[in-house]
Design a protein around this motif. Structure first.
Motif, PDB file in Angstrom:
ATOM      1  N   LYS A 105      53.354  50.283  44.592  1.00 55.52           N
ATOM      2  CA  LYS A 105      51.947  50.604  44.815  1.00 55.52           C
ATOM      3  C   LYS A 105      51.725  52.041  44.074  1.00 55.52           C
ATOM      4  O   LYS A 105      52.469  52.828  43.911  1.00 55.52           O
ATOM      5  N   HIS A 112      48.250  53.708  41.658  1.00 52.39           N
ATOM      6  CA  HIS A 112      46.787  53.910  41.068  1.00 52.39           C
ATOM      7  C   HIS A 112      46.934  54.270  39.715  1.00 52.39           C
ATOM      8  O   HIS A 112      47.915  55.440  39.285  1.00 52.39           O
ATOM      9  N   LEU A 142      46.993  49.689  42.344  1.00 53.86           N
ATOM     10  CA  LEU A 142      48.220  48.703  41.833  1.00 53.86           C
ATOM     11  C   LEU A 142      48.792  48.488  43.237  1.00 53.86           C
ATOM     12  O   LEU A 142      49.365  49.034  43.867  1.00 53.86           O
ATOM     13  N   TRP A 150      55.220  40.280  40.016  1.00 55.30           N
ATOM     14  CA  TRP A 150      55.612  40.761  38.601  1.00 55.30           C
ATOM     15  C   TRP A 150      56.948  40.336  38.168  1.00 55.30           C
ATOM     16  O   TRP A 150      57.855  40.560  38.997  1.00 55.30           O
ATOM     17  N   GLU A 208      49.182  46.849  32.893  1.00 53.72           N
ATOM     18  CA  GLU A 208      48.146  47.155  34.361  1.00 53.72           C
ATOM     19  C   GLU A 208      47.065  47.717  33.569  1.00 53.72           C
ATOM     20  O   GLU A 208      45.892  47.437  33.955  1.00 53.72           O
TER      21      GLU A 208
END
Length: 158
Positions: free
Chosen positions: A37, A39, A63, A84, A100
């Motif tokens: 997780k 950003h 993310l 992923w 990403e």
């Protein structure tokens, strides 16, 4: 993360692009799957595909991905997560982050309002408008050159 650590992004980014701020938390999903997780934030300067001038893209991408080792694993999607794929049971963080970022960028970088480098309609040899009689002549000429005109009465002759 410095731009020079992201070679594919550095290849398309123009001068003025800042380093990208990346926050990642490595945790487990509800189904006990390893996940990431985080950003990604930053300003990426790309070339506008209309006017060919620099355009700054404000990147703000959350993310939330589940890590898996085989493609047919459907469990991440069932948990509402993006899967992923990890090959050789290793994940290279800078490649992951770069992928990403590239996925978060728009397909075509462009300003909201700008003028194209060239006129979009260049079909006419001059800037003169086509008159109505010229349009009628063009339609009549194209009707004469129709290669299927000989087949028009084909069914009637049987």
């Amino acid at each position: 993360m410095p731009l020079q650590k992201l070679p594919r992004l550095a290849e398309i980014a123009l001068d003025g692009t800042e380093d990208v701020e990346v926050t990642l938390d490595f945790t487990r999903s509800v189904g006990k799957r390893p996940m990431i997780k985080g950003h990604i934030r930053g300003n990426i300067v790309l070339e506008c595909q209309r006017c060919m001038q620099p355009v700054t893209i404000a990147l703000d991408a959350p993310l939330q991905v589940a890590l898996t080792t085989f493609e047919s694993d459907e469990r991440p999607e069932q948990e509402g997560l993006e899967a992923w794929l990890i090959e050789d049971e290793r994940l290279f963080i800078q490649d992951f982050v770069e992928d990403e970022i590239l996925l978060a960028l728009p397909l075509v970088a462009k300003h909201e309002q700008c003028e194209p480098l060239r006129k979009l309609i260049e079909a006419l040899p001059s800037d003169e408008p086509v008159t109505e009689s010229e349009q009628v002549d063009d339609v009549a000429a194209s009707a004469k050159k129709n290669p299927f005109a000989v087949l028009k009465d084909w069914k009637k002759t049987e």
